[in-house]
Design an enzyme around this catalytic site. Structure first.
Site, PDB file in Angstrom:
ATOM      1  N   GLY A  73      -9.736 -28.674  39.243  1.00  0.00           N
ATOM      2  CA  GLY A  73     -10.671 -28.198  40.521  1.00  0.00           C
ATOM      3  C   GLY A  73     -12.196 -28.519  40.653  1.00  0.00           C
ATOM      4  O   GLY A  73     -12.729 -28.624  39.283  1.00  0.00           O
ATOM      5  N   VAL A 117     -15.534 -22.543  42.962  1.00  0.00           N
ATOM      6  CA  VAL A 117     -15.711 -21.543  41.586  1.00  0.00           C
ATOM      7  C   VAL A 117     -15.802 -22.869  40.382  1.00  0.00           C
ATOM      8  O   VAL A 117     -16.573 -22.737  39.565  1.00  0.00           O
ATOM      9  CB  VAL A 117     -14.261 -21.061  41.367  1.00  0.00           C
ATOM     10  CG1 VAL A 117     -14.202 -20.430  40.280  1.00  0.00           C
ATOM     11  CG2 VAL A 117     -14.181 -19.933  42.470  1.00  0.00           C
ATOM     12  N   ALA A 118     -15.366 -23.888  40.572  1.00  0.00           N
ATOM     13  CA  ALA A 118     -15.125 -24.930  39.416  1.00  0.00           C
ATOM     14  C   ALA A 118     -16.518 -25.369  39.412  1.00  0.00           C
ATOM     15  O   ALA A 118     -16.993 -25.633  38.331  1.00  0.00           O
ATOM     16  CB  ALA A 118     -14.070 -25.858  39.591  1.00  0.00           C
ATOM     17  N   GLY A 151     -14.108 -27.421  43.232  1.00  0.00           N
ATOM     18  CA  GLY A 151     -14.726 -26.706  44.508  1.00  0.00           C
ATOM     19  C   GLY A 151     -15.583 -25.543  44.112  1.00  0.00           C
ATOM     20  O   GLY A 151     -16.435 -25.918  43.083  1.00  0.00           O
ATOM     21  N   LYS A 205      -3.349  -5.960  51.706  1.00  0.00           N
ATOM     22  CA  LYS A 205      -3.631  -7.383  51.933  1.00  0.00           C
ATOM     23  C   LYS A 205      -3.022  -7.388  53.499  1.00  0.00           C
ATOM     24  O   LYS A 205      -2.112  -6.625  53.740  1.00  0.00           O
ATOM     25  CB  LYS A 205      -2.757  -8.304  51.059  1.00  0.00           C
ATOM     26  CG  LYS A 205      -3.083  -9.605  50.924  1.00  0.00           C
ATOM     27  CD  LYS A 205      -4.255 -10.036  49.985  1.00  0.00           C
ATOM     28  CE  LYS A 205      -4.678 -11.537  50.169  1.00  0.00           C
ATOM     29  NZ  LYS A 205      -5.572 -11.759  48.805  1.00  0.00           N
TER      30      LYS A 205
HETATM   31  P1  NAD Z   1     -11.926 -24.513  46.573  1.00  0.00           P
HETATM   32  O1  NAD Z   1     -11.251 -24.646  47.935  1.00  0.00           O
HETATM   33  O2  NAD Z   1     -13.504 -24.646  46.952  1.00  0.00           O
HETATM   34  O3  NAD Z   1     -11.828 -25.607  45.852  1.00  0.00           O
HETATM   35  C1  NAD Z   1     -10.443 -25.727  45.272  1.00  0.00           C
HETATM   36  C2  NAD Z   1     -10.487 -27.322  44.995  1.00  0.00           C
HETATM   37  O4  NAD Z   1      -9.225 -27.549  44.291  1.00  0.00           O
HETATM   38  C3  NAD Z   1     -10.520 -28.231  46.026  1.00  0.00           C
HETATM   39  O5  NAD Z   1     -11.534 -29.270  45.914  1.00  0.00           O
HETATM   40  C4  NAD Z   1      -8.897 -29.044  45.944  1.00  0.00           C
HETATM   41  O6  NAD Z   1      -9.445 -30.040  46.315  1.00  0.00           O
HETATM   42  C5  NAD Z   1      -8.505 -28.813  44.581  1.00  0.00           C
HETATM   43  N1  NAD Z   1      -7.430 -29.018  44.180  1.00  0.00           N
HETATM   44  C6  NAD Z   1      -6.101 -28.449  45.098  1.00  0.00           C
HETATM   45  N2  NAD Z   1      -5.153 -28.853  44.485  1.00  0.00           N
HETATM   46  C7  NAD Z   1      -5.390 -29.571  43.410  1.00  0.00           C
HETATM   47  C8  NAD Z   1      -4.761 -30.251  42.249  1.00  0.00           C
HETATM   48  N3  NAD Z   1      -3.369 -30.331  42.218  1.00  0.00           N
HETATM   49  N4  NAD Z   1      -5.474 -30.665  41.184  1.00  0.00           N
HETATM   50  C9  NAD Z   1      -6.487 -30.772  41.291  1.00  0.00           C
HETATM   51  N5  NAD Z   1      -7.458 -30.230  42.099  1.00  0.00           N
HETATM   52  C10 NAD Z   1      -6.958 -29.511  43.112  1.00  0.00           C
HETATM   53  O7  NAD Z   1     -11.623 -23.084  46.271  1.00  0.00           O
HETATM   54  P2  NAD Z   1     -12.423 -22.011  45.330  1.00  0.00           P
HETATM   55  O8  NAD Z   1     -12.995 -21.187  46.221  1.00  0.00           O
HETATM   56  O9  NAD Z   1     -13.382 -22.928  44.226  1.00  0.00           O
HETATM   57  O10 NAD Z   1     -11.237 -21.202  44.596  1.00  0.00           O
HETATM   58  C11 NAD Z   1     -10.599 -21.999  43.515  1.00  0.00           C
HETATM   59  C12 NAD Z   1      -9.423 -21.045  42.908  1.00  0.00           C
HETATM   60  O11 NAD Z   1      -9.883 -19.860  42.693  1.00  0.00           O
HETATM   61  C13 NAD Z   1      -8.548 -20.697  44.041  1.00  0.00           C
HETATM   62  O12 NAD Z   1      -7.256 -20.382  43.458  1.00  0.00           O
HETATM   63  C14 NAD Z   1      -8.746 -19.517  44.565  1.00  0.00           C
HETATM   64  O13 NAD Z   1      -7.733 -18.491  45.005  1.00  0.00           O
HETATM   65  C15 NAD Z   1      -9.335 -18.767  43.187  1.00  0.00           C
HETATM   66  N6  NAD Z   1     -10.465 -17.694  43.629  1.00  0.00           N
HETATM   67  C16 NAD Z   1     -11.510 -18.006  44.464  1.00  0.00           C
HETATM   68  C17 NAD Z   1     -12.299 -16.898  44.580  1.00  0.00           C
HETATM   69  C18 NAD Z   1     -13.634 -17.375  45.314  1.00  0.00           C
HETATM   70  O14 NAD Z   1     -14.582 -16.462  45.285  1.00  0.00           O
HETATM   71  N7  NAD Z   1     -13.862 -18.470  45.876  1.00  0.00           N
HETATM   72  C19 NAD Z   1     -12.022 -15.606  44.163  1.00  0.00           C
HETATM   73  C20 NAD Z   1     -11.063 -15.361  43.494  1.00  0.00           C
HETATM   74  C21 NAD Z   1     -10.288 -16.311  43.147  1.00  0.00           C
END
Ligand code: NAD
Length: 349
Positions: free
Chosen positions: A182, A186-187, A184, A81
């Site tokens: 969430g 992944v969700a 975003g 990292k």
């Molecule tokens: P993203 O930025 O698309 O979505 C994250 C969402 O969480 C945002 O809409 C944000 O407003 C919301 N959020 C922040 N704080 C919050 C809270 N307190 N309550 C409710 N919602 C809240 O990110 P993503 O890519 O969907 O990633 C989501 C999670 O998955 C992160 O923890 C990330 O590290 C992890 N992750 C993502 C990937 C990937 O490929 N994108 C891979 C491994 C892990």
């Protein structure tokens, strides 16, 4: 004054490389935890740290996390990292990214960089002008690459189904109530797949509009962010922040299963025991969320197509089952079992 070896997150890292480039103002740290299984791979984070020690602790912890994640995903990659220490205004210049790329190149492939918080695909293109040891670039026509989010989502969905099978004895999500933190990338992918299976979705995001948009799309309900963790449901899927599973939030959980893609969900290792003691099934985060890194690895190693990426992601449920089996027989919580398995795989048990 701390020495590097005194950091509690120091875990016999193979390499910690401090980078300074006066001309561009770049200050960065690259850490490689283990190269037992292959080059240390993991993203670069662009972040403002109030103290340099925090950046060191972060890069040590995150690079070890990548060793565990890559090992458990069955990838021929070690863990690494990098962090770029941004100023308060988070000034990012092409010169800085170029200097970072040269630093990665100078390590001769012991570290492979990709995107993380604060770094986007355009930044990766800039970095890739200086080094071959890079992944997470836009996908060329017909090849693997691009946004890892949908791949992570697919793996989380498969993991959710595996957890439901194990804990609730059901082969389908139909009729189940899934609470999603969430809205975003992944969700969203999880919600769409679960809704297609006729699950009922509740979703919360601090960006209310985003939650509303997703709820509309999947015929779900928006819940206040302060309520989602304690909502009564069949499964809670954290897909926003880390460190959300604390003593307090675990006591308030109202679900038989926690399975989601957010990184570092447990605030402390003891929280893994707390979830187990409440009889709640937990899917270790770095095992269920490995879909993205599987895609990135396949891009970097050029050893497969989209079809193969999907097949590799489809190995996630089997890995989770192995962890849950061992957890049942040993009494260790699933997160501790995953760490122990990963350590064995990298020869650090
Ligand atoms: P993203 O930025 O698309 O979505 C994250 C969402 O969480 C945002 O809409 C944000 O407003 C919301 N959020 C922040 N704080 C919050 C809270 N307190 N309550 C409710 N919602 C809240 O990110 P993503 O890519 O969907 O990633 C989501 C999670 O998955 C992160 O923890 C990330 O590290 C992890 N992750 C993502 C990937 C990937 O490929 N994108 C891979 C491994 C892990």
């Amino acid at each position: 004054m701390h020495s590097l070896w005194d950091f509690s997150d120091f875990d016999d890292h193979e390499l910690v490389h401090f980078v300074t480039d006066r001309e561009s103002g770049l200050r960065a740290i690259v850490a490689v935890h283990s190269t037992t299984l292959g080059p240390g791979a993991g993203g670069v984070r662009f972040w403002h740290y109030s103290a340099t020690g925090d950046a060191v602790a972060d890069v040590l912890r995150l690079s070890r996390g990548m060793s565990f994640k890559n090992a458990m995903a069955g990838l021929p990659l070690g863990g690494g990292k990098a962090v770029i220490l941004a100023d308060e205004q988070r000034t990012k210049t092409p010169e800085m990214l170029a200097a970072y790329g040269r630093a990665v190149e100078s390590l001769g492939g012991r570290y492979v960089t990709a995107e993380d918080v604060g770094i986007n695909v355009a930044d990766m293109v800039e970095i890739a002008r200086q080094t071959r040891f890079v992944a997470g670039l836009p996908a060329a026509e017909g090849s693997v690459g691009g946004d890892p989010g949908p791949h992570t989502s697919y793996g989380v969905y498969l993991g959710v189904r595996a957890a439901v099978r194990r804990k609730l004895g059901k082969d389908s999500l139909a009729g189940l109530h899934i609470a999603i933190q969430g809205a975003g990338s992944v969700a969203g992918g999880l919600a769409r797949r679960a809704a297609a299976d006729r699950a009922r979705i509740s979703v919360a995001d601090i960006d209310r509009e985003r939650a509303e948009r997703l709820a509309r799309e999947v015929g779900g309900t928006v819940v206040d962010p302060s309520e989602i963790m304690a909502l009564e449901a069949d499964l809670l899927s954290p897909n926003a922040l880390g460190a959300i599973l604390t003593q307090e939030s675990i006591e308030a959980l109202n679900v038989p299963i926690v399975a989601g893609g957010a990184n570092n969900q447990l605030a402390t290792p003891a929280d893994g025991d707390r979830i187990r003691d409440r009889g709640i099934l937990y899917a270790p985060d770095y095992v269920i969320n490995a879909g993205g890194i599987i895609n990135v690895a396949t891009e970097y190693l050029r050893d497969g197509d989209g079809e193969l990426v999907s097949r590799r992601i489809e190995g996630i449920p089997e890995r989770l089952d192995r962890i849950w089996d061992e957890s049942e027989s040993s009494g260790l919580n699933p997160a501790a079992v995953a760490d122990a398995m990963a350590r064995r795989l990298i020869g650090r048990s």
